[in-house]
Design an enzyme around this catalytic site. Structure first.
Site, PDB file in Angstrom:
ATOM      1  N   ASP A 165       0.783  -1.255   0.000  1.00  0.00           N
ATOM      2  CA  ASP A 165       0.000   0.000   0.000  1.00  0.00           C
ATOM      3  C   ASP A 165       0.813   1.302   0.000  1.00  0.00           C
ATOM      4  O   ASP A 165       0.440   2.263   0.696  1.00  0.00           O
ATOM      5  CB  ASP A 165      -0.964   0.014   1.200  1.00  0.00           C
ATOM      6  CG  ASP A 165      -1.938  -1.150   1.199  1.00  0.00           C
ATOM      7  OD1 ASP A 165      -1.929  -1.925   0.231  1.00  0.00           O
ATOM      8  OD2 ASP A 165      -2.706  -1.272   2.167  1.00  0.00           O
TER       9      ASP A 165
ATOM     10  N   LYS B 162      -6.728  -4.671  -3.044  1.00  0.00           N
ATOM     11  CA  LYS B 162      -7.328  -5.402  -1.920  1.00  0.00           C
ATOM     12  C   LYS B 162      -8.336  -4.503  -1.204  1.00  0.00           C
ATOM     13  O   LYS B 162      -8.036  -3.339  -0.912  1.00  0.00           O
ATOM     14  CB  LYS B 162      -6.240  -5.875  -0.952  1.00  0.00           C
ATOM     15  CG  LYS B 162      -5.404  -4.758  -0.322  1.00  0.00           C
ATOM     16  CD  LYS B 162      -4.283  -5.381   0.478  1.00  0.00           C
ATOM     17  CE  LYS B 162      -3.527  -4.441   1.374  1.00  0.00           C
ATOM     18  NZ  LYS B 162      -4.262  -3.524   2.217  1.00  0.00           N
TER      19      LYS B 162
ATOM     20  N   CYS C  27      -2.000  -2.607   7.763  1.00  0.00           N
ATOM     21  CA  CYS C  27      -2.010  -3.530   6.608  1.00  0.00           C
ATOM     22  C   CYS C  27      -0.786  -4.437   6.540  1.00  0.00           C
ATOM     23  O   CYS C  27      -0.885  -5.579   6.077  1.00  0.00           O
ATOM     24  CB  CYS C  27      -2.196  -2.740   5.323  1.00  0.00           C
ATOM     25  SG  CYS C  27      -3.850  -2.037   5.243  1.00  0.00           S
TER      26      CYS C  27
HETATM   27  C1  C5J Z   1      -2.965   0.528   5.621  1.00  0.00           C
HETATM   28  C2  C5J Z   1      -4.629   1.764   6.828  1.00  0.00           C
HETATM   29  N1  C5J Z   1      -2.501   0.341   4.385  1.00  0.00           N
HETATM   30  N2  C5J Z   1      -3.798   2.119   7.787  1.00  0.00           N
HETATM   31  N3  C5J Z   1      -4.209   1.058   5.747  1.00  0.00           N
HETATM   32  O1  C5J Z   1      -2.298   0.254   6.600  1.00  0.00           O
HETATM   33  O2  C5J Z   1      -5.795   2.081   6.888  1.00  0.00           O
END
Ligand code: C5J
Length: 221
Positions: A24, A129, A162
Site C-alpha cells: 500500500d 485489496k 495492513c
Molecule cells: C494501511 C490503513 N494500508 N492504515 N491502511 O495500513 O488504513
C-alpha cells in the site's frame, strides 16, 4: 541458502522461493490530501521510508525476484466496502468521497495509485485489496502458489495495520515472513516498534525482522 541476519534469529533465504510484498505505498496514504491525512495523520512520517523502500525494490529487481505491490482500494460502486469500514471514525473525507487526488481509496483514482517514486515496473504484480489484509478477497495466495513462493519479505505501510495484518495472514498460511524494519512505517512511531516486537516475540511467532541492508546483502550472497 543465504543466511539473513535477522531477529529473533537467523533466517535462511531460499532465492528460488522468496518474494517481496510491498504493501500500500499509495498516494492516499503518503501524500497530502489523501486518506491518511483525512484521518488526521502526519503523512511526512511515511514519506521517510521511500529511499529504503526503493533500495529494497532494487535489491529484488537486481536478482529478478518476484515483487508484488498491493493497493488498498475499493470498486467505484463501493460494493466491496462494508458500511462498518466506511462509517468508522470522523474523517474529513470518507472512502469514496471526492478529494484532491480523486475519490478516496477508489480503484483507478490518482490517490489509490502507487507513489511515483516506487512505481511498479514491467513484470511486477499489482494486487488491489478491499481489506487491510492482502489475502482477504484477493488472488494473492494463487499468485504466490503459481510462483512457488514459500518466503515473503514484507514492507510498506502502515506497519501495525495492513503490513501486520497481511503478515499474520501469510504466517497462518505457512509462509516464512520477514518484515523489513526500515522500509515500513506507521503514523505512530511507537506502534511500529511495538508491532515489530510482537512479530518477533516468542521465537518469531509471526516471523522475522531485518533491515534493508541485511536483506540485500543476503540476497547478494
Ligand atoms: C494501511 C490503513 N494500508 N492504515 N491502511 O495500513 O488504513
Amino acid at each position: 541458502m543465504a543466511i539473513l541476519q535477522a531477529q529473533p534469529f537467523d533466517f535462511e533465504i531460499d532465492k528460488s522461493a522468496i518474494a517481496l510484498v510491498m504493501i500500500d505505498m499509495q498516494r492516499d496514504f503518503i501524500e497530502p490530501g489523501g486518506f491518511g491525512e483525512t484521518l488526521g495523520n502526519d503523512v511526512s512520517l511515511l514519506r521517510a521510508i521511500i529511499p529504503k523502500s526503493k533500495e529494497l525494490l532494487n535489491g529484488f529487481r537486481k536478482h529478478n525476484l518476484p515483487i508484488i505491490h498491493t493497493r488498498e482500494c475499493h470498486k467505484p460502486d463501493l460494493s466491496d466496502l462494508p458500511d462498518a469500514k466506511r462509517d468508522r471514525g470522523n474523517p474529513d473525507l470518507r472512502i469514496g468521497d471526492e478529494g484532491p487526488m480523486g475519490r478516496i481509496l477508489v480503484s483507478g483514482q490518482d490517490g489509490a495509485d502507487i507513489i511515483p517514486e516506487l512505481y511498479p515496473i514491467e513484470g511486477e504484480i499489482v494486487i488491489d485489496k478491499p481489506g487491510k489484509g492482502a489475502f482477504y478477497k484477493t488472488d494473492l495466495q494463487d499468485t504466490l502458489d503459481k510462483l512457488s513462493i514459500k518466503q515473503i519479505v514484507f514492507a510498506g505501510v502502515t506497519t501495525e495495520v495492513c503490513v501486520q495484518t497481511s503478515m499474520r495472514e501469510a504466517n497462518d498460511r505457512g509462509y516464512d515472513c520477514v518484515v523489513a524494519t526500515d522500509a515500513t512505517e506507521s503514523y505512530f512511531p511507537h506502534f511500529k516498534s511495538i508491532t515489530i516486537e510482537m512479530i518477533i516475540a516468542q521465537g518469531g511467532i509471526v516471523g522475522w525482522a531485518a533491515d534493508t541492508s541485511s536483506i540485500i546483502e543476503a540476497l547478494d550472497e
